[in-house]
Write a protein that holds these residues in place. Sequence first.
Motif, PDB file in Angstrom:
ATOM      1  N   ARG A  69      15.408 105.828   4.266  1.00 38.17           N
ATOM      2  CA  ARG A  69      14.637 106.560   3.254  1.00 38.17           C
ATOM      3  C   ARG A  69      15.325 106.533   1.887  1.00 38.17           C
ATOM      4  N   ARG A  70      16.633 106.517   1.848  1.00 36.02           N
ATOM      5  CA  ARG A  70      17.454 106.483   0.632  1.00 36.02           C
ATOM      6  C   ARG A  70      17.337 107.763  -0.189  1.00 36.02           C
ATOM      7  N   THR A  71      16.153 108.085  -0.686  1.00 37.92           N
ATOM      8  CA  THR A  71      15.953 109.314  -1.449  1.00 37.92           C
ATOM      9  C   THR A  71      14.681 109.994  -0.970  1.00 37.92           C
ATOM     10  N   ALA A  72      14.529 111.256  -1.336  1.00 36.70           N
ATOM     11  CA  ALA A  72      13.327 112.008  -0.959  1.00 36.70           C
ATOM     12  C   ALA A  72      12.073 111.397  -1.565  1.00 36.70           C
ATOM     13  N   PHE A  73      12.218 110.662  -2.666  1.00 33.39           N
ATOM     14  CA  PHE A  73      11.066 110.057  -3.326  1.00 33.39           C
ATOM     15  C   PHE A  73      10.530 108.842  -2.564  1.00 33.39           C
ATOM     16  N   ARG A  74      11.286 108.376  -1.567  1.00 36.06           N
ATOM     17  CA  ARG A  74      10.848 107.245  -0.757  1.00 36.06           C
ATOM     18  C   ARG A  74      10.414 107.681   0.640  1.00 36.06           C
ATOM     19  N   TYR A 192       1.078 117.297 -17.813  1.00 38.93           N
ATOM     20  CA  TYR A 192       1.799 116.777 -16.651  1.00 38.93           C
ATOM     21  C   TYR A 192       2.816 115.752 -17.146  1.00 38.93           C
ATOM     22  N   LEU A 193       4.039 116.225 -17.416  1.00 35.99           N
ATOM     23  CA  LEU A 193       5.053 115.348 -18.002  1.00 35.99           C
ATOM     24  C   LEU A 193       5.433 114.223 -17.061  1.00 35.99           C
ATOM     25  N   ARG A 194       5.322 114.472 -15.758  1.00 39.69           N
ATOM     26  CA  ARG A 194       5.619 113.429 -14.773  1.00 39.69           C
ATOM     27  C   ARG A 194       4.475 113.340 -13.767  1.00 39.69           C
ATOM     28  N   ARG A 195       4.203 112.137 -13.337  1.00 39.95           N
ATOM     29  CA  ARG A 195       3.113 111.900 -12.391  1.00 39.95           C
ATOM     30  C   ARG A 195       3.649 112.114 -10.978  1.00 39.95           C
ATOM     31  N   PHE A 196       3.797 113.386 -10.626  1.00 40.12           N
ATOM     32  CA  PHE A 196       4.450 113.726  -9.363  1.00 40.12           C
ATOM     33  C   PHE A 196       3.506 113.656  -8.181  1.00 40.12           C
ATOM     34  N   GLN A 197       2.179 113.681  -8.437  1.00 38.86           N
ATOM     35  CA  GLN A 197       1.228 113.778  -7.339  1.00 38.86           C
ATOM     36  C   GLN A 197       1.281 112.594  -6.376  1.00 38.86           C
ATOM     37  N   ASN A 198       1.790 111.442  -6.848  1.00 38.23           N
ATOM     38  CA  ASN A 198       1.946 110.287  -5.956  1.00 38.23           C
ATOM     39  C   ASN A 198       3.424 109.994  -5.671  1.00 38.23           C
ATOM     40  N   MET A 199       4.285 110.974  -5.937  1.00 37.50           N
ATOM     41  CA  MET A 199       5.725 110.909  -5.638  1.00 37.50           C
ATOM     42  C   MET A 199       6.461 109.858  -6.471  1.00 37.50           C
ATOM     43  N   ARG A 200       5.828 109.316  -7.491  1.00 33.72           N
ATOM     44  CA  ARG A 200       6.522 108.355  -8.341  1.00 33.72           C
ATOM     45  C   ARG A 200       7.291 109.060  -9.454  1.00 33.72           C
ATOM     46  N   PHE A 201       6.869 110.263  -9.816  1.00 32.31           N
ATOM     47  CA  PHE A 201       7.498 111.058 -10.872  1.00 32.31           C
ATOM     48  C   PHE A 201       7.661 110.232 -12.146  1.00 32.31           C
ATOM     49  N   GLN A 202       6.642 109.439 -12.433  1.00 28.07           N
ATOM     50  CA  GLN A 202       6.655 108.588 -13.610  1.00 28.07           C
ATOM     51  C   GLN A 202       6.333 109.419 -14.845  1.00 28.07           C
ATOM     52  N   GLY A 203       7.068 109.176 -15.941  1.00 26.44           N
ATOM     53  CA  GLY A 203       6.886 109.970 -17.148  1.00 26.44           C
ATOM     54  C   GLY A 203       6.213 109.238 -18.278  1.00 26.44           C
ATOM     55  N   ALA A 218     -14.992 104.237   1.171  1.00 22.09           N
ATOM     56  CA  ALA A 218     -16.262 103.575   1.449  1.00 22.09           C
ATOM     57  C   ALA A 218     -16.499 102.373   0.538  1.00 22.09           C
ATOM     58  N   ASN A 219     -15.943 102.439  -0.689  1.00 26.05           N
ATOM     59  CA  ASN A 219     -16.169 101.365  -1.654  1.00 26.05           C
ATOM     60  C   ASN A 219     -14.910 100.535  -1.910  1.00 26.05           C
ATOM     61  N   ASN A 220     -13.916 100.712  -1.028  1.00 26.93           N
ATOM     62  CA  ASN A 220     -12.717  99.870  -1.047  1.00 26.93           C
ATOM     63  C   ASN A 220     -12.039  99.822  -2.413  1.00 26.93           C
ATOM     64  N   LEU A 221     -11.799 101.011  -3.011  1.00 26.50           N
ATOM     65  CA  LEU A 221     -10.994 101.041  -4.230  1.00 26.50           C
ATOM     66  C   LEU A 221      -9.553 100.719  -3.838  1.00 26.50           C
ATOM     67  N   PRO A 222      -8.892  99.798  -4.533  1.00 25.78           N
ATOM     68  CA  PRO A 222      -7.594  99.286  -4.092  1.00 25.78           C
ATOM     69  C   PRO A 222      -6.515 100.360  -4.031  1.00 25.78           C
ATOM     70  N   ARG A 223      -5.503 100.081  -3.230  1.00 31.28           N
ATOM     71  CA  ARG A 223      -4.372 100.982  -3.052  1.00 31.28           C
ATOM     72  C   ARG A 223      -3.140 100.357  -3.706  1.00 31.28           C
ATOM     73  N   ILE A 224      -2.620 101.017  -4.749  1.00 28.64           N
ATOM     74  CA  ILE A 224      -1.461 100.477  -5.464  1.00 28.64           C
ATOM     75  C   ILE A 224      -0.287 101.436  -5.301  1.00 28.64           C
ATOM     76  N   GLY A 225       0.890 100.994  -5.687  1.00 23.28           N
ATOM     77  CA  GLY A 225       2.067 101.843  -5.558  1.00 23.28           C
ATOM     78  C   GLY A 225       2.777 101.629  -4.227  1.00 23.28           C
ATOM     79  N   TYR A 226       3.572 102.605  -3.851  1.00 25.43           N
ATOM     80  CA  TYR A 226       4.414 102.521  -2.655  1.00 25.43           C
ATOM     81  C   TYR A 226       3.547 102.566  -1.403  1.00 25.43           C
TER      82      TYR A 226
END
Length: 453
Positions: A69-74, A192-203, A218-226
Amino acid sequence: MKDLIQLAWRGLKQKRKLTLLMVLNLAIGITLLLTMGTIVTRSGHSPIDQRADQVYHVSLNFMDPEFDRRTAFRSPPLTYRDAEAVSEAFKANPRIRLSLNYTTSFVLDLPDKSVRPVTAEASAADANYFELLQVPFIYGAPWREEMQDDAVIVLDKKANDLLFGGENSVGKQVVINNRQLEVVGVMDISAYLRRFQNMRFQGRVNDMAVVPLGYAHANNLPRIGYMPCRTQEETARTRYRREDVQGLKNAECGYLHGWAMLDPMQLNNSHAELTLWARNYAQQQTSQGRFSHAEPYYLTQLTSLNDRMSDNLYWEQIYLKFAYLLFAICLINTIGILLAKNQSRAKLVSLYRALGANKLYILKIQLLELSMLSSAAIVLGLLLAQFGLIAMFHLALYQADYLADAEQVRRMYSMDIPFALQAAVGIFVAIFTAGLYPIMKASRTAPAAQLRG
């Protein structure tokens, strides 16, 4: 009191170069301390700090035994199978509210093609997403739970400004992937200073829209990120990202982020209940040949994630420690300058004493003088810190090749007023405490020794 202020002001005007040197010396230390302190403080905040101790990221570890896991963010996101299980378990539980989301992207356009299309990163989420994360709305409202599969969308203020010129767009249509969706609300998550909702905490970027999770599947919107997968699924990961939603639902690939909000009135009991369910579920899955990792689940508090985010700012933390060290050096220098200045006006102090002024009166004059000097240094330090934050903002944009959301970055590098006020009070106390020794020494000056001859 008027006489004391006049005498303190005269004291400041004597040896003006030394007074100016003290103000500049302190202002430099204050500037670095406030600049770096603001950046680190803001980086460790989320827009829902008031409930950060009630919100937990839920991760059920389906990965191989050698997964690190390395860090809690992973922490591995939930597979579709596990997300369905945890949703079903707490669907009717009033003490534990659950929300699921994944990060997607698409091109936003209008049906009449009247504006330039907008490439947007967005979230596919359930109806609980908005309440749990306290998303603020400008127009409209979130979709209702029964609209989970409907073609509706919530736009962020930035997307609404680009597509509709900032007007109320509720009820209007937008187009993604050649399908029309109705706008049901416009949110403003610029805070929202950081995008924490997807655990990336991107600022540097944030969601420009949110669509229903059911519609996204249902409409197959792509999945990006981790999106980690078990070893046997690795070869199919690219396919699962862009197509084959049905295959993804049965795959050992994690892509859904689960957030649980616990009842604040029964926080310990709710946490124990969530932990017990995760432990029992992991044991059940282990008996079925899954969950072979030594750590079968992770429940991570948002407060802990914020703290770790601050700790992960390696260079910022080093600069902050350097700023504290420099401020301490500035205080020591100030003591030395005060001693030199008081030594040079020992005869004036002795004259006050000879004319009947007692030690307390002399002490009041010099304490008032130090207060005026400290206030001037703090005000100058605050002004310079503001310029320092502006410089850091432009540097951050440059490092991001100007591709980041400027408003998002600007908020990260803007003055935190509550922090600045607290820091100003602390700095004032520190300067005042450091200046007591030379002032006490000056107030004890013996008149006879200085006025002789």
